[in-house]
Design an enzyme around this catalytic site. Structure first.
Site, PDB file in Angstrom:
ATOM      1  N   GLY A 288       0.813  -1.215   0.000  1.00  0.00           N
ATOM      2  CA  GLY A 288       0.000   0.000   0.000  1.00  0.00           C
ATOM      3  C   GLY A 288       0.841   1.257   0.000  1.00  0.00           C
ATOM      4  O   GLY A 288       1.025   1.887   1.041  1.00  0.00           O
ATOM      5  N   TYR A 289       1.343   1.635  -1.157  1.00  0.00           N
ATOM      6  CA  TYR A 289       2.180   2.834  -1.278  1.00  0.00           C
ATOM      7  C   TYR A 289       1.422   3.965  -2.004  1.00  0.00           C
ATOM      8  O   TYR A 289       1.146   5.003  -1.427  1.00  0.00           O
ATOM      9  CB  TYR A 289       3.466   2.516  -2.053  1.00  0.00           C
ATOM     10  CG  TYR A 289       4.565   1.823  -1.259  1.00  0.00           C
ATOM     11  CD1 TYR A 289       4.302   1.117  -0.090  1.00  0.00           C
ATOM     12  CD2 TYR A 289       5.887   1.872  -1.701  1.00  0.00           C
ATOM     13  CE1 TYR A 289       5.318   0.476   0.614  1.00  0.00           C
ATOM     14  CE2 TYR A 289       6.908   1.236  -1.005  1.00  0.00           C
ATOM     15  CZ  TYR A 289       6.618   0.540   0.155  1.00  0.00           C
ATOM     16  OH  TYR A 289       7.626  -0.083   0.833  1.00  0.00           O
TER      17      TYR A 289
ATOM     18  N   GLU B 263      18.005  -6.794  -5.693  1.00  0.00           N
ATOM     19  CA  GLU B 263      16.813  -7.208  -6.445  1.00  0.00           C
ATOM     20  C   GLU B 263      16.443  -6.204  -7.539  1.00  0.00           C
ATOM     21  O   GLU B 263      15.715  -6.553  -8.472  1.00  0.00           O
ATOM     22  CB  GLU B 263      15.624  -7.394  -5.499  1.00  0.00           C
ATOM     23  CG  GLU B 263      15.740  -8.592  -4.575  1.00  0.00           C
ATOM     24  CD  GLU B 263      16.524  -8.287  -3.305  1.00  0.00           C
ATOM     25  OE1 GLU B 263      17.120  -7.187  -3.210  1.00  0.00           O
ATOM     26  OE2 GLU B 263      16.552  -9.155  -2.414  1.00  0.00           O
TER      27      GLU B 263
END
Lengths: 387, 374
Positions: free
Chosen positions: A128-129, A246
């Site tokens: 949830g950004y 990553e």
């Protein structure tokens, strides 16, 4: 969970072989090369649990927490083979985002509570950004969390929340304090159960008429203070720093490589290779894919030598996502009058999902920081440009 | 700024880069280029001698021929550094191409003489093999008593006036022949055409030029193989040089746009300019990565893979150098359009090298044809 060995001690070839053999046996054939980019948890649960049982679900987590403990160069092999064998993406925010965040910044209690539940599949996470008015400008986010006793009360709205409708937990960026002129201050990271009263999840159909992202509303949602990660008001750097090596995978050549094989199948079927103009354009796409491999290797080499990636790695993300788009645009070009159809195109023995890929390729140039934002970052961090 | 990244355990590569930078500090590339251009010369003899002394001309020649016996990684790093410093004497043709051709026949006495001469700079050996269409020239070598006669039209010849020897490829009764010809032999005629980057490129006609049997180095399929290898190795060197040009042109332009103030700000602070510069940087990064891939693939000795990797690298680096330099000229505004400003020289040099041994489009089509032939 089976006993893990030190995978990093194996030669690359041996690790690759062991990984391939096991995936061949354990990733169901019907899940390979799925049309859907982001399948729901239930659609790929068999694969998820097979990985979990083997202890191979979390490639980079330490073995003590149920991961494989791979170093970056073994992790690259893991990701390469995963793509090469057409394994479906699993809902991986728990593995790739929440896990690393907790491992780095979480309390021991948080690790002990949440990490096993990610591995077991009991907790399925989403991120949830973004908010309606805080996309590229994420630091302007407004969803608020106000402390009341042992709880934060959360109000606001998140959007573009991938797979929220099959998740039961969300990693939230919230505003816990307003600091004039310093928007990055006063942001905190919370772990919230989506089954808490006051949470509403509404899927948003995307260009492919599939719902893989959602809007999530928070109306006086109570989150225990124990679910705060790191220090209050100091969540921004924490959320930003969680992706280490990553970041290289945002530029991994797998996606455009796959699209190119589809273009080739379509071109064989339509006779496009006889057309010199097409051949010329095809050659450019082919070499772009080939050279992306060389550029990826340039950064992989840094990781193999034990180094850290810098901001310059996002050149891969820009090139990769724009190349993916060019290749899918080419498919529509050679599909001719058939380009208007929503369903797949006949290409001899097989079907090519040209429209599916064309529409899918619109997203990666936006998510994870739009390519324009990436260029802004590169201008500052790599070229050291003023202003 | 982008640079090829190789493992350099004993510091040889760093030493090569330093040696080129030191050389350029004494003899700046742009200054030498302008002087040579004004004099309408095809080679600066004193610079060439300096390059021989630095050990660059025999870098990959075997030690038995007076060379350093180094490999393709070292050649790539040297060529990249020369590109960066705009050192434009035709090393790719006169040392890399000629050196690779002769080194394919190490037991031959004439080859020993030529190899030594290339390495120490005492001979300037220019290959003659291309016709007007840039493919193999139609040229013949015929026996006449104890000697041989060479006839044919050759094009795209480097240092046509300064050469002391020509290394000639021609058809003979025994297949493709490789022979040397003294540059001042009777029956050699030379015409010159200026290249855009201030050099002179030759067209050479051999009209029954007589040579002795000792000057015939080899004939048959081995020569075809050696020629293919020389083309490939030279393409790799050119790709590296082009990557160096791309990187340096970008660096100069970043510097210029940071200093140039308009509307009260450096123009490099404007997003429109920043995004252009970032794209140029990305192109130069990809060019360097392609060169590394080609060198590593060639060193690991995989024939077809090495050919593909080299085609890709020359295409990528050629496109990058020309387009980065073109955008660099633009970002210099009106200054970029002046002869006084060095940036235009980078563009012109990139255009020359990009046109040498295959434009990107042609190389890409070759790549695809070779790959799809499998």
């Amino acid at each position: 969970m089976s006993t893990q060995q030190d995978w990093n001690a194996l030669s690359d070839e041996e690790f690759r072989r062991i990984f391939r053999d096991w995936v061949e046996e354990n990733c169901p054939k019907e899940l390979r090369f799925m049309r859907k980019q982001r399948p729901l948890f239930d659609e790929v649960a068999v694969w998820y649990h097979n990985l979990a049982r083997k202890g191979w679900l979390a490639p980079v987590w330490p073995q003590a927490y149920g991961g494989m403990g791979l170093n970056p160069s073994k992790h690259i092999i893991y990701v390469e083979e995963w793509a090469r064998m057409g394994c479906p993406r699993i809902p991986d925010h728990g593995i790739g985002l929440v896990g690393p965040l907790l491992l780095q910044y979480g309390s021991e209690e948080q690790k002990q509570h949440f990490l096993p539940r990610i591995i077991s599949g009991e907790h399925v996470w989403c991120q949830g950004y973004s908010e309606p008015n805080s996309g590229s400008d994420l630091a302007s986010l407004k969803t608020s969390a106000v402390r009341e006793g042992d709880e934060f009360v959360v109000n606001g709205q998140k959007i573009w929340t991938t797979l929220a409708h099959c998740a039961n937990w969300v990693l939230l960026l919230v505003r816990t304090k307003r600091v004039e002129g310093k928007r990055q201050e006063g942001i905190s990271v919370l772990l919230a159960d989506l089954r808490t009263p006051g949470v509403t999840i509404r899927p948003i159909p995307n260009l492919r008429e599939e719902a893989d992202f959602c809007e999530v509303f928070f109306d006086n949602v109570r989150v225990p203070v124990a679910n705060l990660v790191g220090e209050v008001d100091k969540g921004w750097t924490l959320a930003k720093s969680v992706l280490g090596h990553e970041r290289i995978f945002l530029g991994a050549p797998a996606r455009p490589e796959y699209a190119l094989t589809r273009l080739e199948a379509l071109a064989e079927a339509t006779g496009a290779f006889e057309d010199k103009a097409f051949l010329s354009r095809y050659a450019k796409h082919r070499l772009d894919v080939y050279d992306l491999g060389s550029a990826f290797e340039r950064f992989a080499k840094v990781l193999r030598a034990g180094g850290d990636l810098e901001a310059d790695v996002s050149v891969l993300k820009i090139f990769n996502t724009e190349l993916y788009q060019r290749i899918t645009e080419e498919m529509l070009e050679i599909a001719g009058e058939d380009a208007r159809f929503e369903d797949d195109l006949d290409a001899g023995e097989i079907q090519v999902d040209a429209m599916n890929l064309f529409l899918d390729s619109r997203a990666p140039a936006i998510f994870g920081g739009s390519n324009e934002i990436q260029r802004n970052i590169l201008a500052k961090a790599v070229l050291n440009l003023p202003g | 700024m982008p640079q090829t990244m190789f493992d350099d355990p004993d510091g040889t590569l760093a030493m090569l880069r330093n040696s080129v930078a030191g050389f350029a500090a004494q003899s700046p590339g742009a200054k030498i280029l302008r002087e040579r251009r004004a004099a309408r010369k095809d080679l600066d003899q004193s610079i060439w001698n300096g390059m021989a002394e630095a050990g660059w001309l025999g870098l990959s020649l075997p030690e038995a021929m007076g060379g350093s016996g180094l490999g393709l990684r070292e050649q790539a790093v040297l060529s990249e550094a020369l590109g960066r410093e705009l050192i434009t004497e035709p090393l790719a043709q006169l040392a890399v191409f000629a050196g690779t051709l002769v080194a394919a026949f190490p037991d031959n006495a004439e080859v020993q003489r030529l190899g030594q001469g290339i390495a120490d700079g005492s001979l300037i050996v220019s290959p003659l093999w291309q016709g007007r269409d840039a493919g193999r020239a139609s040229a013949v070598m015929k026996r006449s008593g104890n000697s041989l006669l060479l006839s044919g039209d050759y094009h795209f010849v480097s240092a046509p006036r300064s050469a002391t020897e020509f290394l000639v490829v021609a058809e003979s009764d025994e297949g493709t022949a490789l022979a040397s010809v003294g540059a001042k032999s009777e029956g050699v005629s030379v015409s010159l055409r200026p290249s855009v980057d201030g050099n002179q490129i030759g067209s050479i006609t051999l009209s029954g030029v007589e040579i002795s049997g000792e000057r015939v180095i080899a004939s048959g399929p081995d020569v075809d193989g050696a020629l293919a290898r020389a083309i490939e190795v030279t393409r790799l060197a050119l790709a590296a040089e082009l990557a160096g040009i791309a990187s340096r042109a970008l660096e100069i332009t970043v510097g210029y746009t940071r200093n140039r103030v308009q509307f009260g700000k450096p123009i490099a602070s404007f997003q429109a300019v920043q995004h252009r510069l970032v794209d140029m940087w990305g192109d130069a990064e990809f060019a360097c990565a392609a060169v590394v891939n080609a060198a590593e693939t060639a060193v690991s000795g995989k024939g077809k893979d090495a050919t593909l990797a080299t085609l890709a690298a020359k295409a990528r680096a050629g496109d990058a150098a020309v387009s980065v330099a073109r955008r660099s000229v633009h970002l210099h505004g009106a200054m970029g359009f002046t002869d006084e400003c060095d940036i235009g020289l980078y563009l012109k040099r990139a255009i020359n090298l990009n046109a040498t041994l295959g434009q990107p489009e042609k190389l890409r089509l070759q790549f695809v044809a070779l790959e799809r032939a499998a």
